[in-house]
Design an enzyme around this catalytic site. Structure first.
Site, PDB file in Angstrom:
ATOM      1  N   HIS A 121       0.831  -1.213   0.000  1.00  0.00           N
ATOM      2  CA  HIS A 121       0.000   0.000   0.000  1.00  0.00           C
ATOM      3  C   HIS A 121       0.855   1.248   0.000  1.00  0.00           C
ATOM      4  CE1 HIS A 121       0.613   1.053   4.295  1.00  0.00           C
ATOM      5  NE2 HIS A 121       0.541  -0.246   4.552  1.00  0.00           N
ATOM      6  N   CYS A 137       3.130  -4.742   6.793  1.00  0.00           N
ATOM      7  CA  CYS A 137       2.836  -4.572   5.360  1.00  0.00           C
ATOM      8  C   CYS A 137       4.073  -4.112   4.608  1.00  0.00           C
ATOM      9  CB  CYS A 137       1.724  -3.538   5.178  1.00  0.00           C
ATOM     10  SG  CYS A 137       0.104  -4.105   5.713  1.00  0.00           S
TER      11      CYS A 137
END
Length: 174
Positions: A121, A137
């Site tokens: 992301h 992440c």
């Protein structure tokens, strides 16, 4: 540019390498987990092994769109908004949601990357790239996330490894 069929994320290099038919087409700086590599739920680590893109979220949203719970909040990140929520783990622009492909290592049970909500992301441009800082992440610059999002199909293979990108692969960047 043609679609990518493999993303190789090097924890050592803090780089994402994108391949199509064995040729390296793109290299982008990333930021993986501050806690290092690991698969356990709640560890705050970046899971290793073979994954696939399970879902692409955010098509058509503006650059730096703020996503919470995989939905756009209607906000676009700014320094002022950041100041209002200083501790927030910002998920911006787009999400490529990963699903592990290796049962017992990154799929199912307490090591399931999909259930851990492990994404690629966007992140605020004020955040450093090339150094581990995430909560598990893989963070990218917003502009890089936009470019990558359009190059990868759902089910694209993603290999997350502690090793650097092999020299032969890095040498093929066109």
């Amino acid at each position: 540019m043609r679609q990518l069929d493999l993303l190789y994320i090097s924890l050592a290099d803090q780089q994402l390498y994108g391949f199509s038919a064995g040729q390296l087409l793109i290299r982008l700086p990333v930021s993986t987990a501050l806690n290092g590599p690991g698969e356990l739920n709640g560890s705050g680590c970046t899971p290793r092994g073979l994954h696939q893109i399970r879902a692409k979220i955010g098509t058509g949203l503006p650059l730096a769109a703020v996503l919470r719970g995989r939905r756009w909040t209607g906000e676009v990140w700014s320094a002022e908004l950041h100041g209002q929520f200083p501790g927030r783990d910002w998920i911006l622009t787009r999400i490529l949601w990963l699903s592990g492909c290796e049962p017992g290592q990154n799929r199912l049970g307490n090591v399931d990357s999909f259930r851990r909500y492990i994404y690629l992301h966007g992140t605020p441009d004020s955040e450093p790239m090339g150094v581990p800082r995430s909560h598990g992440c893989i963070r990218l610059r917003n502009a890089d996330m936009l470019e990558l999002f359009d190059l990868v199909p759902v089910h694209c293979a993603v290999r997350i490894d502690e090793a650097p990108c092999p020299d032969w692969a890095a040498a093929t960047l066109s």
